[in-house]
Design an enzyme around this catalytic site. Structure first.
Site, PDB file in Angstrom:
ATOM      1  N   CYS A 134       0.836  -1.201   0.000  1.00 45.60           N
ATOM      2  CA  CYS A 134       0.000   0.000   0.000  1.00 45.60           C
ATOM      3  C   CYS A 134       0.872   1.252   0.000  1.00 45.60           C
ATOM      4  O   CYS A 134       1.378   1.668   1.054  1.00 45.60           O
ATOM      5  CB  CYS A 134      -0.926  -0.022   1.223  1.00 45.60           C
ATOM      6  SG  CYS A 134      -1.950   1.456   1.338  1.00 45.60           S
ATOM      7  N   CYS A 137      -0.403   4.131   2.130  1.00 46.84           N
ATOM      8  CA  CYS A 137      -0.269   3.934   3.584  1.00 46.84           C
ATOM      9  C   CYS A 137       1.187   4.095   4.025  1.00 46.84           C
ATOM     10  O   CYS A 137       1.451   4.688   5.070  1.00 46.84           O
ATOM     11  CB  CYS A 137      -0.702   2.524   4.006  1.00 46.84           C
ATOM     12  SG  CYS A 137      -2.167   1.883   3.217  1.00 46.84           S
ATOM     13  N   ASP A 138       2.111   3.544   3.272  1.00 47.59           N
ATOM     14  CA  ASP A 138       3.498   3.415   3.749  1.00 47.59           C
ATOM     15  C   ASP A 138       4.501   4.304   3.021  1.00 47.59           C
ATOM     16  O   ASP A 138       5.665   4.365   3.420  1.00 47.59           O
ATOM     17  CB  ASP A 138       3.947   1.944   3.609  1.00 47.59           C
ATOM     18  CG  ASP A 138       3.063   1.016   4.422  1.00 47.59           C
ATOM     19  OD1 ASP A 138       2.566   1.448   5.471  1.00 47.59           O
ATOM     20  OD2 ASP A 138       2.863  -0.137   4.002  1.00 47.59           O
TER      21      ASP A 138
END
Ligand code: NAP
Length: 307
Positions: A134, A137-138
């Site tokens: 992701c 997200c990261d």
């Protein structure tokens, strides 16, 4: 007892919810996450949904959820563990969760899809330590660093574009000499100076002791092997339907996609499949929302006939 329980709060589930509630059905949406949106939540930007150009996945998910909340849709946060049929009275369906069971006259299955693993050495061992599925997200953990993205579809290219805005250098590693991603995304990708595409190549291994340090590559055309030093690897090699819970109950194809036509009717009466879990030619946010509407239309006829 509900008229309908909707399993999953992605675009298909929320689309079904707003059509269902406006049709006067008693319903609830069950999802393990209190935050709605499904895969859209992990999408950096969406530019092909009518009326909402260039919207972030997070904002789009918020808008979808706000719409459902405004209409008074009930949300149940619980992990679905199975479904049961043949309750009493006849035709009642049960949804089992880690937080008790719920009953309804009909179900809409909209559990969506999840990422596929690359299946190479180092992937599992370094997950969360430089291996991610992701980018939104990261990605921030890799600011000013060098990363690789594996894949050649919409998600891989979107991820590479997003990461290029944060990272010093982004390698897109694709196993063929052509990308599958939409043309407009490809053009944006090609215009970025800090992105390099490594064609015809497979990731053979992800290396690192505590954190990702690099990838081993194999060029399928030249037959040569090589390595690349990277701090992170983002894997975007496709998705699989989340339908394991319905195995043996609902008819599926060999890939685990539920067999249902545009009316979303499955092999079980009173159970409908909507969104990415349905066998269909095009899986997009807009087609998932449309499935939600079609599923409600079909189940209204079913409820009427089985009243
Ligand atoms: P996808 O379109 O299936 O693409 C997967 C990519 O990964 C392909 O390029 C494929 O290579 C590659 N791949 C698969 N297995 C691999 C392996 N073992 N090793 C190396 N590469 C591998 O998947 P996706 O990009 O995750 O997208 C999923 C669906 O969501 C698609 O239908 C997409 O259009 C949709 N989507 C829609 C939106 C939107 O509506 N805005 C945004 C994102 C995604 P090949 O090309 O060689 O097969």
């Amino acid at each position: 007892m509900y008229d309908v329980l909707i399993l999953g709060a992605g675009p298909a589930g929320l689309g079904a919810a707003i059509y269902g509630i406006r049709a006067g059905l008693s319903l609830a949406v069950i999802d393990q996450s209190p935050v709605s949106g499904g895969q859209v939540l992990n999408t950096y930007e969406v530019d092909n949904y009518l009326g909402l150009p260039m919207i972030s996945g997070a904002d789009m998910s918020d808008k979808f959820r706000e719409h459902a909340d405004k209409l008074g849709v009930e949300f149940i946060t619980a992990e679905i563990t199975g479904i049961g049929l043949g309750g009493k009275p006849e035709n009642i369906k049960t949804v089992k969760t880690d937080n008790g069971s719920y009953e309804a006259r009909a179900l809409i299955l909209a559990t969506g899809a999840a990422h596929v693993n690359l299946g190479v050495k180092g992937e599992k061992e370094l997950a969360g330590m430089g291996v991610s599925y992701c980018a939104t997200c990261d990605g921030a953990f890799f600011r000013k660093r060098t990363v690789a993205v594996a894949g050649g579809g919409d998600v891989a290219v979107e991820d590479a574009i997003f990461l290029a805005g944060l990272c010093k250098k982004v390698y897109l590693i694709h196993r063929r000499d052509k990308l599958r991603a939409a043309d407009i995304l490809q053009k944006r990708l090609m215009s970025l100076e800090n992105v390099e595409i490594i064609w015809d190549s497979e990731v053979k291994e992800i290396k690192g002791s505590d954190m990702v340090e690099g990838v081993e590559l194999f060029n399928k055309k030249s037959g040569e092997s090589g390595s690349l030093a990277v701090n992170g690897v983002f894997i975007a090699v496709g998705v699989r339907p989340l339908t394991e819970l319905f195995e043996g109950i609902i008819e599926m194809d060999e890939g685990g996609y539920i067999i249902a036509g545009e009316d979303c009717r499955t092999s079980m009466e009173g159970i409908y499949a909507a969104g990415d879990i349905r066998k269909k030619p095009m899986r997009q946010i807009i087609t998932a929302v449309a499935d939600g509407a079609n599923a409600v239309n079909s189940l209204q006829n079913y409820l009427y006939l089985n009243n």
